[in-house]
Each structure stands twice: as C-alpha cells, then as structure tokens.
Write an enzyme that holds these catalytic residues in place. Structure first.
Site, PDB file in Angstrom:
ATOM      1  N   ASP A 181     -24.757 -19.347 -20.969  1.00 37.54           N
ATOM      2  CA  ASP A 181     -25.912 -20.246 -21.217  1.00 37.54           C
ATOM      3  C   ASP A 181     -26.178 -20.304 -22.712  1.00 37.54           C
ATOM      4  O   ASP A 181     -26.958 -21.493 -23.251  1.00 37.54           O
ATOM      5  CB  ASP A 181     -27.344 -19.547 -20.640  1.00 37.54           C
ATOM      6  CG  ASP A 181     -26.996 -19.544 -19.100  1.00 37.54           C
ATOM      7  OD1 ASP A 181     -26.701 -20.622 -18.598  1.00 37.54           O
ATOM      8  OD2 ASP A 181     -27.061 -18.417 -18.626  1.00 37.54           O
ATOM      9  N   GLU A 208     -24.670 -14.921 -17.129  1.00 37.23           N
ATOM     10  CA  GLU A 208     -25.006 -16.258 -16.433  1.00 37.23           C
ATOM     11  C   GLU A 208     -26.525 -16.173 -16.114  1.00 37.23           C
ATOM     12  O   GLU A 208     -26.940 -15.130 -15.437  1.00 37.23           O
ATOM     13  CB  GLU A 208     -24.220 -16.736 -15.170  1.00 37.23           C
ATOM     14  CG  GLU A 208     -24.535 -18.049 -14.754  1.00 37.23           C
ATOM     15  CD  GLU A 208     -23.646 -19.155 -15.726  1.00 37.23           C
ATOM     16  OE1 GLU A 208     -24.135 -20.285 -15.453  1.00 37.23           O
ATOM     17  OE2 GLU A 208     -22.902 -18.544 -16.615  1.00 37.23           O
ATOM     18  N   ASP A 209     -27.185 -17.142 -16.310  1.00 35.08           N
ATOM     19  CA  ASP A 209     -28.678 -17.276 -15.998  1.00 35.08           C
ATOM     20  C   ASP A 209     -29.533 -16.059 -16.054  1.00 35.08           C
ATOM     21  O   ASP A 209     -30.277 -15.619 -15.170  1.00 35.08           O
ATOM     22  CB  ASP A 209     -28.581 -17.629 -14.574  1.00 35.08           C
ATOM     23  CG  ASP A 209     -28.119 -19.177 -14.693  1.00 35.08           C
ATOM     24  OD1 ASP A 209     -27.807 -19.795 -15.216  1.00 35.08           O
ATOM     25  OD2 ASP A 209     -27.756 -19.737 -13.370  1.00 35.08           O
ATOM     26  N   ALA A 223     -29.989 -21.076 -25.058  1.00 34.34           N
ATOM     27  CA  ALA A 223     -28.994 -22.238 -25.510  1.00 34.34           C
ATOM     28  C   ALA A 223     -29.632 -22.799 -26.847  1.00 34.34           C
ATOM     29  O   ALA A 223     -28.742 -22.950 -27.658  1.00 34.34           O
ATOM     30  CB  ALA A 223     -29.363 -23.251 -24.473  1.00 34.34           C
ATOM     31  N   GLY A 235     -34.956 -20.832 -26.219  1.00 32.60           N
ATOM     32  CA  GLY A 235     -34.301 -19.696 -25.489  1.00 32.60           C
ATOM     33  C   GLY A 235     -32.876 -19.572 -25.966  1.00 32.60           C
ATOM     34  O   GLY A 235     -32.294 -19.801 -26.960  1.00 32.60           O
ATOM     35  N   LYS A 258     -19.895 -21.326  -9.986  1.00 32.62           N
ATOM     36  CA  LYS A 258     -19.296 -21.065 -11.197  1.00 32.62           C
ATOM     37  C   LYS A 258     -18.015 -20.532 -11.056  1.00 32.62           C
ATOM     38  O   LYS A 258     -16.770 -20.842 -11.615  1.00 32.62           O
ATOM     39  CB  LYS A 258     -20.140 -19.893 -12.186  1.00 32.62           C
ATOM     40  CG  LYS A 258     -19.631 -19.640 -13.591  1.00 32.62           C
ATOM     41  CD  LYS A 258     -20.541 -20.685 -14.231  1.00 32.62           C
ATOM     42  CE  LYS A 258     -20.452 -20.692 -15.656  1.00 32.62           C
ATOM     43  NZ  LYS A 258     -21.332 -21.228 -16.478  1.00 32.62           N
ATOM     44  N   ASN A 287     -21.045 -27.551 -19.565  1.00 33.35           N
ATOM     45  CA  ASN A 287     -20.558 -26.474 -19.962  1.00 33.35           C
ATOM     46  C   ASN A 287     -19.270 -26.296 -19.249  1.00 33.35           C
ATOM     47  O   ASN A 287     -18.308 -25.251 -19.692  1.00 33.35           O
ATOM     48  CB  ASN A 287     -21.397 -25.206 -19.460  1.00 33.35           C
ATOM     49  CG  ASN A 287     -22.373 -25.070 -20.485  1.00 33.35           C
ATOM     50  OD1 ASN A 287     -23.080 -25.875 -21.065  1.00 33.35           O
ATOM     51  ND2 ASN A 287     -23.007 -23.878 -20.823  1.00 33.35           N
ATOM     52  N   TYR A 314       0.866  -1.248  -0.170  1.00 33.61           N
ATOM     53  CA  TYR A 314       0.091   0.113   0.066  1.00 33.61           C
ATOM     54  C   TYR A 314       0.938   1.460   0.024  1.00 33.61           C
ATOM     55  O   TYR A 314       1.964   1.197  -0.484  1.00 33.61           O
ATOM     56  CB  TYR A 314      -0.922  -0.095   1.094  1.00 33.61           C
ATOM     57  CG  TYR A 314      -2.245   1.000   1.029  1.00 33.61           C
ATOM     58  CD1 TYR A 314      -3.148   0.579  -0.372  1.00 33.61           C
ATOM     59  CD2 TYR A 314      -2.806   1.877   2.016  1.00 33.61           C
ATOM     60  CE1 TYR A 314      -4.235   1.434  -0.491  1.00 33.61           C
ATOM     61  CE2 TYR A 314      -3.643   2.647   1.588  1.00 33.61           C
ATOM     62  CZ  TYR A 314      -4.457   2.447   0.485  1.00 33.61           C
ATOM     63  OH  TYR A 314      -5.629   3.209   0.172  1.00 33.61           O
TER      64      TYR A 314
END
Length: 407
Positions: A162, A136-137, A198, A196, A94, A318, A39
């Site tokens: 996805d 994601e999602d 995918a 959708g 994930k 995936n 720092y």
C-alpha cells in the site's frame, strides 16, 4: 434480470469450490518409493544439508519462491477496518496475482490482532517459512513502524505494498505525464491529498527521484499540513511547510499536479479550473475517484489524468509492481527491497510504455491506439513484457546495491 457486479463477484468466489486458491504438490507421489522420498526416511537428506548450510533451504524447499501476504484487516480497500475474516478475500486475490503474473507462491495470513508489538512478534516468528513478506491493508501510522521494524530485524524482503507499490506506479506515471505536459519535474508544484501510507510513501519516493520538497503541499483531513498544524505524526511533520494556505482548494490553486489518495468526490470542478496550464490529475481513490474524468474533461481540455479504475485510461494499478518487484528480489536472494530497487522499478515501468506496443497487448485490449501519449503513459497490467523487464531491473539493482546474496 441481469446480474450486478456484486452478484457476479459473489458467484465467482463461491462456485466450484470456495475462494480463489488451493495448495498442490508438483512432485510425483504414486507409490511407496515416492513416499519414501517425499517423507520419511528420504526427507532427512535435505534436512541434513540445511543443517550444514542454512542457505540450502532455497535449494530443497519452497522458501525461495514463497511470499507471505499478511494483514490485520485494519485498512482493507476503501472499506476500512473490516477485520481479519473479511480481509481474507482480498488477501487471496493478492495471492492469485502473485502467481498469475510472476509465478510466485503465496500463503495469505490474516492476523487477529492490531497491536503493533504482537504483529511484529508474530511475523518475526513465522518469517523462516518465507522468502519475502508482503504487508497489506494495515492502517497508518502503525504500518510505518511495523514495516521499518521488520525491515531492520529480518533478513528477507519486507514490503508494504500500500505504501511502496502505489508510490512506484505513481512515480513512473507522473514522470511520463510531466514529459507529455512539457513540465520540469524539479519545478512542478505538487499537491497530495491523503497523508496515509500511500501518500507519504509516494512523496518520499518523489524526493528520492529528485523532486523538490519546496514544491510539495500535503493535505490531510484537517487541511494543508503546515508548521502551524498541531499533533502531527513524524511522517506528516517531514512535509510540514510554512504557508498561509489552509484548505485543499487553497493548495490546488496554481498547482501543476494533484495526487489524490484520500477519498472519493473530494475535488470540485472549480478546483480543477484553478490549476496551472496543462495540469496533471491522479485521482486514485477507489471505487470513486477524488473527481471523475467526466467532470474533469467537462471543465478543461488540457488535463492529463489517471485514476485507480480499470474502466478509464491510465490506471494506477499495483499489479504493475509488486509481483515483479518480488520476482526480482527473490531471484536475487535479496535481504531487502531498498530504495535503489524501487527507483529501478520506476524507471523500468516509465520506459516500457514508450516502446511500441506488442501485438499480444493490442489483441488483449482490443486497442490499436496504444501509443505513448495522453491516454497511454502507464503500462497495462497484462503487458507480457512486464515479467521480462521489471524483475531484471530489480535483480540488477539488488546486486549493484549489495542487497543480493548472489555471488
């Protein structure tokens, strides 16, 4: 009394310390001298270097190995719109996979908004923190606009897993499945149930690989997507065809390939019986596939099948894609994950499974029958060769296509 999977999972997430991830430092910080480097005043040195050359941020900070996993909680697993808090365990999961399989650090971010403009604005504002964004999602059709806008407006890779993660694994497995079943990919008649994220991404990638749009039927909850269908999104409209077929049963009749990314128990044995000789079924809904392997093999013995579950052969997972795709993209300091890179990932995965299985893989899975064929045409998630093969293919495609900042 034996624990259920539900109970075991709750204990796994709760025991020791809550959740699955933590943040640690990898630099020494034991005395005043270390503190002055970590720092003030020492930290001013890299600040000055980055001011002179913004690209130096990857040299002096975590940015070049840091990915944001971002969701709005609108389409989590098969559980639907559960919101940001309930989505958090999945995003932590994930993060664990990124770290375990590709050594990539992750901040998981759950957004308390489902407004497209707010999501885009928020991600743009935090993007300087990261080397890449994994969406994601996020539910369709919003996910298409969110990803496209971010790709256009940011200079780091943005990847909706996805969509493209699923598409890449499906495409690699399908090319191998067609080879095993002795079918020509340019002539194969394909039915995709699920319009959708995918489903649309998978069909788009298949077109990039040379599959014929004339041989593809897309089925949504209203039936076959045709030129007679009403109120179609632009993504669905791209696959609307002039056909008299209306139902999923109509579409499957005579088809070579069924890809299911819709919901469980959607396909009947009668539908399976109506498919062409040596058919291919990818029933990928979780936890319940569109039709179970047990039901499929009870009515036909010439089928080649994959699911999204780990307790059946040929899992479309995936984790075979996103850690390694981002590893290659980050190593290449890529501005984007483009089509060339996705296609490279498809071929890397497709070819890997044809090689003799290494001893480590056989030991992990306690399976000596890992030979390319009906029960092994998609790589296994713990294949140690994935980290060597897929990132290299992605890196080379990024450089060749001009997406990389590497000289």
């Amino acid at each position: 009394m034996s624990q259920t999977l539900h109970d075991k999972a709750l204990a796994y997430h709760q025991e020791g310390r809550p959740g699955k991830i933590n943040v640690t430092s990898h630099k020494k910080l034991d005395n005043d001298q270390d503190l002055s480097l970590a720092y003030s005043p020492g930290v001013a040195a890299p600040v000055r270097e980055i001011v002179k050359d913004p690209g130096a941020v990857n040299k002096y900070t975590i940015k070049g190995n840091l990915v944001a996993v971002i969701t709005d909680g609108s389409a989590v697993l098969g559980l639907g719109n559960v919101g940001p808090l309930a989505a958090k365990p999945v995003m932590e999961g994930k993060a664990v996979l990124f770290k375990r399989f590709a050594g990539i650090d992750v901040f998981n971010i759950e957004l308390d908004t489902q407004d497209v403009e707010e999501i885009i604005s928020t991600i743009k504002n935090i993007a300087p923190t990261f080397g890449g964004i994994n969406l994601e999602d996020i539910s369709a059709p919003r996910c298409f606009e969110i990803e496209k806008r971010l790709i256009d407006e940011l200079d780091i890779p943005v990847f909706h897993d996805d969509q493209h993660g699923t598409a890449i694994i499906v495409a690699a497995g399908l090319l191998n499945a067609l080879e095993i079943q002795e079918k020509n990919f340019k002539e194969a008649k394909i039915v995709c149930a699920g319009a959708g994220s995918a489903g649309i991404a998978t069909l788009n990638l298949l077109l990039e690989l040379g599959f014929s749009k004339d041989n593809i039927l897309l089925v949504d909850r209203n039936g076959v997507v045709s030129t007679k269908s009403e109120n179609l999104s632009k993504e669905k409209l791209a696959f609307a065809v002039d056909t008299d077929k209306k139902t999923l049963s109509d579409a499957i009749d005579g088809s070579d390939v069924f890809i299911g990314v819709a919901r469980g128990n959607l396909v009947t044995q009668e539908m399976v019986k109506s498919m062409a000789k040596r058919p291919i079924i990818f029933a990928l809904s979780n936890p319940d596939p569109e039709i179970s392997p047990v039901d499929v093999y009870a009515c036909r013995d010439d089928v080649l099948m994959a699911t999204g579950r780990s307790d059946y052969p040929n899992q479309v997972n995936n984790v075979l894609g996103f850690p390694y795709i981002f590893r290659g993209a980050l190593d290449a300091n890529s501005k984007i994950i483009n089509t060339e890179m996705k296609v490279a990932a498809v071929h890397a995965l497709k070819d890997l499974v044809k090689l003799p299985a290494p001893k480590e893989l056989i030991e992990i899975y306690k399976d000596t029958s890992l030979t390319f064929g009906k029960d092994y045409f998609i790589p296994k998630p713990f294949d140690p060769r994935l980290i060597k093969v897929v990132p290299k293919a992605i890196f080379e495609a990024a450089v060749a296509s001009g997406a990389s900042r590497q000289k």
